[in-house]
Design an enzyme around this catalytic site. Structure first.
Site, PDB file in Angstrom:
ATOM      1  N   SER A   1      11.619   5.381  -2.585  1.00  0.00           N
ATOM      2  CA  SER A   1      10.777   5.220  -3.768  1.00  0.00           C
ATOM      3  C   SER A   1       9.484   6.021  -3.762  1.00  0.00           C
ATOM      4  O   SER A   1       8.812   6.109  -4.789  1.00  0.00           O
ATOM      5  CB  SER A   1      10.449   3.738  -3.982  1.00  0.00           C
ATOM      6  OG  SER A   1      11.600   3.049  -4.406  1.00  0.00           O
TER       7      SER A   1
ATOM      8  N   SER B   1      11.033   4.296  -7.130  1.00  0.00           N
ATOM      9  CA  SER B   1      10.419   3.457  -8.134  1.00  0.00           C
ATOM     10  C   SER B   1       8.964   3.832  -8.408  1.00  0.00           C
ATOM     11  O   SER B   1       8.355   3.335  -9.347  1.00  0.00           O
ATOM     12  CB  SER B   1      10.485   1.994  -7.684  1.00  0.00           C
ATOM     13  OG  SER B   1       9.739   1.791  -6.483  1.00  0.00           O
TER      14      SER B   1
ATOM     15  N   LYS C   1       0.066   2.435  -7.738  1.00  0.00           N
ATOM     16  CA  LYS C   1       1.312   1.865  -8.260  1.00  0.00           C
ATOM     17  C   LYS C   1       1.118   0.396  -8.595  1.00  0.00           C
ATOM     18  O   LYS C   1       0.417  -0.332  -7.881  1.00  0.00           O
ATOM     19  CB  LYS C   1       2.413   2.045  -7.203  1.00  0.00           C
ATOM     20  CG  LYS C   1       3.798   1.589  -7.633  1.00  0.00           C
ATOM     21  CD  LYS C   1       4.804   1.874  -6.524  1.00  0.00           C
ATOM     22  CE  LYS C   1       6.204   1.420  -6.879  1.00  0.00           C
ATOM     23  NZ  LYS C   1       7.176   1.722  -5.792  1.00  0.00           N
TER      24      LYS C   1
END
Length: 425
Positions: free
Chosen positions: A189, A165, A88
């Site tokens: 997330s 996210s 990420k």
């Protein structure tokens, strides 16, 4: 055609790939190239998943080095030898851009890996690519940001959201752009995109995994964790990244509490004799999609068939006293600025400076501007109240579990299907 190029990487597990290395069916270089080829074919072309921000130009060279090690020694470099992973874009990767989803950080290239990334490298993993995310991790349903021109798309139905996210990692792993990946979870997330993309995702205990070198959102809730196709693969990553890190003092609490391997807990009969509560208060029928509830009920039936004793419903008497609470703006501001000070001199050092650049997605503008004037967290009464409420909530849930005699309780990650992109914010 080289026989090693015939090995198909789609949906392969860590064990399957490493077995192919051992028997000479394929090489780390060939596997890495196959994943890069899939990214080239499907991320910006074809279905245009837009999961990837940037690929690692050193990935093939790293794979070749691992192949040489194996050829010379007959041994793997570590437990994740030759496994391409996705990271990420809020984790630092030495030599690769880190943006946290913010256009204000485009061009920022750290020279040191985040601790979790460094541990993956040391275990033999190949850092393949950085994945898109919600801007500054501020999004639970989607992952729109000011770095890429659009949402990441769900590989199972591109009209739908990946979840946020960590939606880029979710989409990328689901699309076999890598074997597994890293996400971060402050308020769902990791769990939301794992659910949306049919993956296994773990929000570990707080500070079990170091957050050093990771753009955070709220230190008291931030967790770093793995996302994968199977529990076995998830555990393989967790075994590598969990542990104490002096660069993240909060991890001191993990001292002496990390087992030699979490794989020892992966037992086919592990549910036998356990009392598992069903927290139906969290997904009442009038606000829950019946198809989601039906799937969840089938999962509960599977647990019962595996030997668990089901307590349905499991009741927390004070449940309504603890509704979801947003992150305090003071903590969000502090977390972002804590990372900004680590960037180069040409990049913003405060959230106010970020807003001055005008490099933000319009979806996030209002909330970001509201965050700029927030006080320091220790001066924020909202933080103190939230911490007190969370402590009371833990006590209440613990008391309810003891009263019901349950070992754990279950609920859906979300009580509704993945939302449509552009309507999920």
């Amino acid at each position: 055609m080289d026989y090693r190029t015939m090995f198909r990487v789609e949906e392969k597990s860590i064990a399957e790939i490493q077995a192919a290395y051992r028997d000479g069916t394929t090489t780390a270089k060939a596997v890495t190239q196959a994943f890069l080829d899939r990214i080239a074919a499907y991320d910006r072309r074809g279905p245009q998943l837009w999961a990837i921000v940037v690929t690692n130009p050193e990935a093939i060279a790293d794979a070749e080095a691992l192949d040489r090690t194996f050829a010379e020694t007959g041994k793997f470099a570590g437990p994740l030898h030759g496994i391409p992973v996705l990271i990420k874009d809020n984790y630092d990767v030495a030599g690769l851009q880190t943006t946290g989803g913010s256009g204000a950080l485009i061009g920022w290239v750290p020279q040191k890996d985040a601790t979790a990334v460094a541990k993956l490298r040391e275990a033999g993993a190949i850092i393949l690519a950085k994945t898109t995310m919600s801007e500054w991790a501020r999004g639970g349903f989607d992952n729109i940001n000011s770095v890429l021109p659009t949402f990441a798309r769900n590989p199972y139905n591109t009209a739908h959201a990946t979840g946020g996210s960590s939606g880029g990692t979710g989409s990328g792993v689901a699309a076999s752009f890598g074997v597994a990946g890293l996400g971060s979870d402050t308020f769902g997330s990791i769990r939301n995109p794992s659910s949306n993309n049919a993956l296994v995702g773990l929000r570990p205990s707080w500070a079990l995994v170091s957050r050093a070198g990771m753009v955070g959102l709220y230190d008291g809730r931030d967790t770093a964790g793995p996302m994968a196709r199977t529990v076995e693969d998830l555990v393989a990553l967790l075994d590598v990244i969990a542990g104490v890190d002096p660069a993240d003092p909060a991890t001191a609490g993990a001292e002496g509490k990390v087992p030699e391997t979490y794989a020892a807990s992966l037992k086919p009969d592990g549910a036998k004799g356990k009392r598992i509560g069903v927290l139906r208060q969290a997904f009442p029928p009038n606000t829950s999609d019946p198809h989601v509830v039906d799937l969840f009920d089938k999962a509960v039936a599977d647990l019962k068939a595996a030997g668990a004793e089901i307590v349905d419903p499991f009741i927390v008497p004070e449940f309504k006293d603890f509704p979801p609470r947003s992150h305090p703006l003071s903590e969000v501001k502090a977390a972002i600025e804590r990372y900004l000070v680590t960037t180069g001199p040409e990049f913003p050092k405060t959230l106010a400076e970020v807003m001055e650049t005008e490099k933000f997605h319009p979806v996030h503008e209002v909330s970001l501007r509201a965050t700029v004037p927030a006080p320091p967290p220790r001066e924020d009464p909202i933080v103190h109240q939230l911490e007190a409420d969370e402590e009371k909530m833990r006590e209440v849930y613990d008391a309810a579990m003891r009263a019901a005699g349950v070992d754990a309780f279950v609920l859906p990650v979300a009580s509704y299907p993945p939302k449509l992109n552009a309507t999920a914010t």
